[in-house]
Design a protein around this motif. Structure first.
Motif, PDB file in Angstrom:
ATOM      1  N   ARG A  33       0.638  -1.231  -0.246  1.00  0.00           N
ATOM      2  CA  ARG A  33       0.023   0.017   0.156  1.00  0.00           C
ATOM      3  C   ARG A  33       0.741   1.600   0.217  1.00  0.00           C
ATOM      4  NH1 ARG A  33      -5.337  -1.375   0.922  1.00  0.00           N
ATOM      5  NH2 ARG A  33      -5.824  -3.227   2.055  1.00  0.00           N
ATOM      6  N   PRO A  34       1.921   1.698  -0.484  1.00  0.00           N
ATOM      7  CA  PRO A  34       2.649   2.713  -1.130  1.00  0.00           C
ATOM      8  C   PRO A  34       1.835   3.677  -1.504  1.00  0.00           C
ATOM      9  CG  PRO A  34       2.573   1.248  -3.567  1.00  0.00           C
ATOM     10  CD  PRO A  34       2.053  -0.327  -2.367  1.00  0.00           C
ATOM     11  N   ARG A  35       2.302   5.226  -0.943  1.00  0.00           N
ATOM     12  CA  ARG A  35       1.921   6.764  -2.043  1.00  0.00           C
ATOM     13  C   ARG A  35       2.172   6.326  -3.101  1.00  0.00           C
ATOM     14  NH1 ARG A  35      -3.115  10.053  -2.027  1.00  0.00           N
ATOM     15  NH2 ARG A  35      -2.118  11.316  -2.347  1.00  0.00           N
ATOM     16  N   MET A  36       3.741   6.057  -2.982  1.00  0.00           N
ATOM     17  CA  MET A  36       3.284   6.362  -4.381  1.00  0.00           C
ATOM     18  C   MET A  36       4.582   4.819  -4.900  1.00  0.00           C
ATOM     19  SD  MET A  36       7.046   9.531  -5.046  1.00  0.00           S
ATOM     20  CE  MET A  36       6.316  10.924  -5.335  1.00  0.00           C
ATOM     21  N   GLY A  80      -6.430   4.979 -10.511  1.00  0.00           N
ATOM     22  CA  GLY A  80      -6.963   4.218 -10.416  1.00  0.00           C
ATOM     23  C   GLY A  80      -6.700   3.569  -8.903  1.00  0.00           C
ATOM     24  N   ALA A  81      -5.707   3.861  -9.322  1.00  0.00           N
ATOM     25  CA  ALA A  81      -5.376   3.567  -7.489  1.00  0.00           C
ATOM     26  C   ALA A  81      -5.188   4.690  -6.686  1.00  0.00           C
ATOM     27  CB  ALA A  81      -3.725   2.739  -7.214  1.00  0.00           C
ATOM     28  N   GLY A  82      -5.270   6.222  -6.934  1.00  0.00           N
ATOM     29  CA  GLY A  82      -4.893   7.479  -6.065  1.00  0.00           C
ATOM     30  C   GLY A  82      -3.915   7.499  -5.745  1.00  0.00           C
ATOM     31  N   VAL A 104       6.263  11.503 -14.234  1.00  0.00           N
ATOM     32  CA  VAL A 104       5.320  11.499 -12.950  1.00  0.00           C
ATOM     33  C   VAL A 104       4.008  11.999 -12.956  1.00  0.00           C
ATOM     34  CG1 VAL A 104       5.593  12.340 -10.469  1.00  0.00           C
ATOM     35  CG2 VAL A 104       7.885  11.953 -11.653  1.00  0.00           C
ATOM     36  N   PHE A 105       2.755  11.465 -12.433  1.00  0.00           N
ATOM     37  CA  PHE A 105       2.026  11.578 -12.586  1.00  0.00           C
ATOM     38  C   PHE A 105       1.360  11.378 -10.862  1.00  0.00           C
ATOM     39  CE2 PHE A 105       2.771   9.948 -16.599  1.00  0.00           C
ATOM     40  CZ  PHE A 105       1.767  10.861 -17.664  1.00  0.00           C
ATOM     41  N   ASP A 106       0.742  12.526 -10.842  1.00  0.00           N
ATOM     42  CA  ASP A 106       0.063  12.453  -9.522  1.00  0.00           C
ATOM     43  C   ASP A 106      -1.579  11.673  -9.290  1.00  0.00           C
ATOM     44  OD1 ASP A 106      -2.376  14.336 -10.102  1.00  0.00           O
ATOM     45  OD2 ASP A 106      -2.464  15.979  -9.388  1.00  0.00           O
TER      46      ASP A 106
END
Length: 275
Positions: A33-36, A80-82, A104-106
């Motif tokens: 469950r990473p943020r990035m 899709g995963a936020g 890089v995408f947010d």
């Protein structure tokens, strides 16, 4: 912030590389469950010669526009995963030559950074193999940083790691963590990969996030090998997460308190006299 580096064994089949990346990103999202997440250098193409690289190249859109298959795949992974997706690098079609380009995408799927590799890999390896990246690629000219969840990140790619002045410039631009997606050769990687990453981390007092390609690929009838060993190092230069051989990932939490403590207790940037 939890960050994962993805280790791939890509080849010259772009569709297969896209599928591999999607599979690995989905797996790490479920497991850690990473943020990035960060992908390796040229994860859409490795090997196959000039024609395969040109075929893999994408013309990048203006902000908000629709891009090619890899561009849209990264955008969808993020949206899709936020999460934030640091796209390692892909082959970009330039006006005359190709570019080795990070995107890089947010979490909303918006492009927030675009970096073109500055230092091109024109060397002869210890085994006598020659590499001439400049034959196909044109180098970039600007350092790039971006912000994600309050942390300033810097961009670099592979061979850039041998030029410490670039990383000092990123630190001075506010970077707290720096990406180094790579295709390090087996011969140079086994001797230099971890040493260089840890040295740059110590010098800049930044986290280093280095997703790498692993395994063998075919290039003009010859088999070449890349080192892998993707890793994340902290601002003290300690490796806090790493991959072994094979495809997979490694995850670590970037702790800003660690960065602040290291920089407070040893303020090397303030002490610099020459550069």
């Amino acid at each position: 912030m939890r960050v994962s580096v993805i280790q791939m064994n890509q080849g010259s089949d772009k569709a297969a590389n896209l599928a591999q990346a999607r599979h690995l990103v989905a797996a790490v999202l479920q497991a850690d469950r990473p943020r990035m997440v960060s992908l390796p250098e040229t994860w859409t193409n490795l090997g196959g010669g000039r024609d395969a690289r040109v075929a893999a190249a994408e013309t990048l859109p203006e902000p908000g526009g629709t891009g090619g298959p890899a561009y849209e795949a990264m955008r969808e992974m993020a949206r899709g995963a936020g999460i934030f997706v640091h796209g390692g690098s892909i082959v970009e079609q330039g006006a005359e030559k190709l570019h080795n380009t990070t995107l890089v995408f947010d979490p909303e799927g918006r492009e927030v950074a675009r970096y073109r590799k500055i230092h091109l890999f024109d060397i002869t390896g210890p085994d006598g193999t020659g590499y001439r990246e400049s034959a196909l690629y044109e180098g970039g000219a600007e350092i790039v940083t971006f912000e994600a969840d309050g942390t300033r990140f810097g961009c670099s790619i592979c061979y850039d790691i041998r030029f410490p002045e670039m990383y000092l410039a990123l630190r001075r631009a506010g970077a707290e963590a720096i990406f180094v997606p790579s295709n390090f050769t087996l011969m140079t990687g086994k001797d230099h990969w971890e040493v260089l990453l840890r040295a740059r981390a110590i010098e800049t007092q930044c986290w280093f996030i280095a997703a790498a390609s692993w395994g063998s690929y075919e290039e003009r009838g010859a088999t070449r090998q890349v080192y892998g060993h993707s890793l994340i190092a902290d601002p003290w230069g300690q490796v806090v997460a790493c991959c072994s051989d094979g495809t997979g990932w490694a995850t670590a939490r970037l702790d800003r308190a660690v960065t602040e403590r290291v920089r407070r207790d040893m303020p090397v940037l303030e002490h610099r006299k020459l550069a």
